[in-house]
Design a protein around this motif. Structure first.
Motif, PDB file in Angstrom:
ATOM      1  N   PRO A 159       0.796  -1.225   0.000  1.00 26.02           N
ATOM      2  CA  PRO A 159       0.000   0.000   0.000  1.00 26.02           C
ATOM      3  C   PRO A 159       0.832   1.280   0.000  1.00 26.02           C
ATOM      4  N   THR A 160       1.966   1.276   0.708  1.00 24.53           N
ATOM      5  CA  THR A 160       2.809   2.469   0.739  1.00 24.53           C
ATOM      6  C   THR A 160       3.394   2.761  -0.638  1.00 24.53           C
ATOM      7  N   ASP A 161       3.827   1.705  -1.350  1.00 17.90           N
ATOM      8  CA  ASP A 161       4.335   1.900  -2.708  1.00 17.90           C
ATOM      9  C   ASP A 161       3.238   2.436  -3.623  1.00 17.90           C
ATOM     10  N   LEU A 162       2.013   1.933  -3.446  1.00 20.68           N
ATOM     11  CA  LEU A 162       0.902   2.419  -4.263  1.00 20.68           C
ATOM     12  C   LEU A 162       0.629   3.894  -3.979  1.00 20.68           C
ATOM     13  N   ALA A 163       0.661   4.280  -2.719  1.00 13.43           N
ATOM     14  CA  ALA A 163       0.445   5.684  -2.367  1.00 13.43           C
ATOM     15  C   ALA A 163       1.550   6.569  -2.933  1.00 13.43           C
ATOM     16  N   ASP A 164       2.793   6.103  -2.860  1.00 12.06           N
ATOM     17  CA  ASP A 164       3.897   6.873  -3.442  1.00 12.06           C
ATOM     18  C   ASP A 164       3.686   7.078  -4.936  1.00 12.06           C
ATOM     19  N   GLY A 165       3.244   6.028  -5.633  1.00 10.52           N
ATOM     20  CA  GLY A 165       3.024   6.142  -7.060  1.00 10.52           C
ATOM     21  C   GLY A 165       1.875   7.077  -7.404  1.00 10.52           C
ATOM     22  N   LEU A 166       0.783   6.978  -6.661  1.00  8.31           N
ATOM     23  CA  LEU A 166      -0.364   7.846  -6.931  1.00  8.31           C
ATOM     24  C   LEU A 166      -0.014   9.316  -6.729  1.00  8.31           C
ATOM     25  N   ALA A 167       0.784   9.609  -5.699  1.00  8.02           N
ATOM     26  CA  ALA A 167       1.117  11.000  -5.396  1.00  8.02           C
ATOM     27  C   ALA A 167       2.230  11.540  -6.278  1.00  8.02           C
ATOM     28  N   GLN A 168       3.257  10.724  -6.540  1.00  9.24           N
ATOM     29  CA  GLN A 168       4.421  11.228  -7.261  1.00  9.24           C
ATOM     30  C   GLN A 168       4.320  11.056  -8.770  1.00  9.24           C
ATOM     31  N   VAL A 169       3.712   9.956  -9.223  1.00  6.25           N
ATOM     32  CA  VAL A 169       3.624   9.701 -10.664  1.00  6.25           C
ATOM     33  C   VAL A 169       2.352  10.305 -11.245  1.00  6.25           C
ATOM     34  N   PRO A 224      -3.754  14.507  -5.178  1.00  5.99           N
ATOM     35  CA  PRO A 224      -3.580  15.286  -3.941  1.00  5.99           C
ATOM     36  C   PRO A 224      -3.072  14.422  -2.798  1.00  5.99           C
ATOM     37  N   ALA A 225      -2.098  14.927  -2.063  1.00  5.66           N
ATOM     38  CA  ALA A 225      -1.493  14.161  -0.970  1.00  5.66           C
ATOM     39  C   ALA A 225      -2.514  13.838   0.113  1.00  5.66           C
ATOM     40  N   ARG A 226      -3.435  14.751   0.394  1.00  9.74           N
ATOM     41  CA  ARG A 226      -4.439  14.491   1.429  1.00  9.74           C
ATOM     42  C   ARG A 226      -5.297  13.281   1.072  1.00  9.74           C
ATOM     43  N   PHE A 227      -5.721  13.216  -0.186  1.00  7.11           N
ATOM     44  CA  PHE A 227      -6.526  12.078  -0.645  1.00  7.11           C
ATOM     45  C   PHE A 227      -5.724  10.782  -0.591  1.00  7.11           C
ATOM     46  N   VAL A 228      -4.478  10.814  -1.056  1.00  2.00           N
ATOM     47  CA  VAL A 228      -3.651   9.614  -1.109  1.00  2.00           C
ATOM     48  C   VAL A 228      -3.355   9.091   0.289  1.00  2.00           C
ATOM     49  N   LEU A 229      -2.962   9.981   1.192  1.00  4.35           N
ATOM     50  CA  LEU A 229      -2.613   9.550   2.541  1.00  4.35           C
ATOM     51  C   LEU A 229      -3.834   9.070   3.313  1.00  4.35           C
ATOM     52  N   GLY A 230      -4.987   9.679   3.046  1.00  4.25           N
ATOM     53  CA  GLY A 230      -6.212   9.194   3.683  1.00  4.25           C
ATOM     54  C   GLY A 230      -6.555   7.783   3.230  1.00  4.25           C
ATOM     55  N   GLY A 231      -6.408   7.520   1.918  1.00  6.08           N
ATOM     56  CA  GLY A 231      -6.644   6.170   1.415  1.00  6.08           C
ATOM     57  C   GLY A 231      -5.638   5.171   1.960  1.00  6.08           C
ATOM     58  N   LEU A 232      -4.370   5.579   2.074  1.00  5.13           N
ATOM     59  CA  LEU A 232      -3.350   4.699   2.625  1.00  5.13           C
ATOM     60  C   LEU A 232      -3.658   4.351   4.075  1.00  5.13           C
ATOM     61  N   ALA A 233      -4.061   5.347   4.854  1.00  2.21           N
ATOM     62  CA  ALA A 233      -4.413   5.086   6.252  1.00  2.21           C
ATOM     63  C   ALA A 233      -5.578   4.114   6.352  1.00  2.21           C
ATOM     64  N   GLY A 234      -6.571   4.256   5.451  1.00  2.72           N
ATOM     65  CA  GLY A 234      -7.699   3.334   5.458  1.00  2.72           C
ATOM     66  C   GLY A 234      -7.280   1.908   5.138  1.00  2.72           C
ATOM     67  N   LEU A 235      -6.386   1.736   4.149  1.00  4.60           N
ATOM     68  CA  LEU A 235      -5.910   0.401   3.804  1.00  4.60           C
ATOM     69  C   LEU A 235      -5.140  -0.226   4.963  1.00  4.60           C
ATOM     70  N   ARG A 236      -4.378   0.601   5.676  1.00  4.09           N
ATOM     71  CA  ARG A 236      -3.612   0.080   6.797  1.00  4.09           C
ATOM     72  C   ARG A 236      -4.509  -0.422   7.927  1.00  4.09           C
ATOM     73  N   LEU A 237      -5.733   0.077   7.999  1.00  4.42           N
ATOM     74  CA  LEU A 237      -6.643  -0.315   9.076  1.00  4.42           C
ATOM     75  C   LEU A 237      -7.465  -1.552   8.743  1.00  4.42           C
ATOM     76  N   VAL A 238      -7.398  -2.016   7.490  1.00 10.05           N
ATOM     77  CA  VAL A 238      -8.213  -3.177   7.108  1.00 10.05           C
ATOM     78  C   VAL A 238      -7.860  -4.389   7.962  1.00 10.05           C
ATOM     79  N   GLY A 239      -6.579  -4.641   8.134  1.00 13.40           N
ATOM     80  CA  GLY A 239      -6.156  -5.777   8.957  1.00 13.40           C
ATOM     81  C   GLY A 239      -6.626  -5.657  10.394  1.00 13.40           C
ATOM     82  N   MET A 240      -6.620  -4.438  10.928  1.00 15.94           N
ATOM     83  CA  MET A 240      -7.081  -4.228  12.301  1.00 15.94           C
ATOM     84  C   MET A 240      -8.575  -4.500  12.419  1.00 15.94           C
ATOM     85  N   PHE A 241      -9.355  -4.113  11.390  1.00 18.17           N
ATOM     86  CA  PHE A 241     -10.793  -4.367  11.426  1.00 18.17           C
ATOM     87  C   PHE A 241     -11.081  -5.864  11.406  1.00 18.17           C
ATOM     88  N   ILE A 242     -10.309  -6.611  10.637  1.00 20.95           N
ATOM     89  CA  ILE A 242     -10.491  -8.064  10.599  1.00 20.95           C
ATOM     90  C   ILE A 242     -10.208  -8.675  11.956  1.00 20.95           C
TER      91      ILE A 242
END
Length: 263
Positions: A130-140, A144-162
């Motif tokens: 997910p971090t590599d995907l966020a880097d690509g979305l923002a840099q390539v 917007p960084a706010r949108f990308v980082l918000g999505g990255l934070a959400g993906l990181r929480l998926v495992g915690m929700f499970i």
């Protein structure tokens, strides 16, 4: 929690930029959505099957991650066969259900398309951090960084929700409220933990948003710890996606099954 678990073998595909993998999957999907015929879907699925072999997933990991798709595709095809548009010779009539040559071909095309579009997405996502995907979305792609980082934070929480869902079930069972009750009890066992998980999610999201704002996320131009670049391997991946799409369309046109959806 990374979507690419350590048990997945390192592979050339896993090391590619996520943007190139995303672009290849989108190109193939768009090509398959231009027509609903079984030939183009079968050709694309066969070519994808050869390439997916090199993605680093073991046979067990592949079948576990794609098992839902293998169940959904036949059901989608069967539903189309039974209730799809009738054309050609009638093969079977039972009540208001009529099966014809056209509905069978349409059902086969739908089932193959579900597999041809879904399999690359699932497998490529499994080999993407997910971090590599966020880097690509923002840099390539310059999203917007706010949108990308918000999505990255959400993906990181998926495992915690499970994990939260599993612990809620264990806690209810320890209190003696996790079994019995028939169908009504099963609904209660689902909606009870679901509401609790919703409350936990809202609270955790609020705390995470506050913490991110306190650390300056989205309030100033961002710098990135890792540079996301597009290399030769990424160009090859995009070329393969375009090649699969082009070959599928050409073969379908040659076979006479290609029908543009907007025509």
């Amino acid at each position: 929690m990374s979507l690419m678990t350590p048990s997945i073998r390192p592979s050339a595909v896993a090391r590619l930029n996520p943007i190139s993998k995303l672009g290849a999957a989108i190109v193939v999907s768009l090509a398959l959505l231009l027509s609903i015929d079984w030939v183009s879907a079968l050709v694309a699925l066969a070519l994808e099957g050869v390439l997916l072999f090199w993605c680093g997933l073991s046979a067990r990991q592949f079948w576990l991650r794609t098992s839902t798709l293998w169940i959904a595709a036949p059901f989608a095809g069967l539903t189309t066969v039974l209730y799809g548009r009738d054309s050609g010779a009638v093969l079977l009539t039972v009540g208001f259900v009529t099966v014809t040559d056209g509905s069978v071909q349409l059902g086969l095309a739908i089932a193959l398309r579900v597999l041809a579009i879904g399999l690359p997405g699932i497998v490529l996502l499994a080999t993407t951090d997910p971090t590599d995907l966020a880097d690509g979305l923002a840099q390539v792609l310059r999203l917007p960084a706010r949108f990308v980082l918000g999505g990255l934070a959400g993906l990181r929480l998926v495992g915690m929700f499970i994990e939260d869902w599993r612990f809620l079930g264990l806690a209810r069972r320890a209190r003696g409220v996790g079994d019995g009750g028939g169908p009504i009890g099963a609904l209660r066992r689902f909606f009870g933990p679901a509401f609790a998980l919703l409350v936990i999610s809202v609270r955790r999201g609020s705390k995470l948003a506050t913490a991110m704002e306190a650390r300056g996320f989205g309030t100033a131009p961002r710098t990135w710890a890792r540079e996301s670049v597009i290399g030769a391997g990424d160009a090859v991946m995009l070329g393969l996606g375009i090649g699969i799409a082009g070959i599928a369309i050409v073969v379908a046109i040659w076979a006479g099954t290609w029908h543009f959806v907007l025509s």
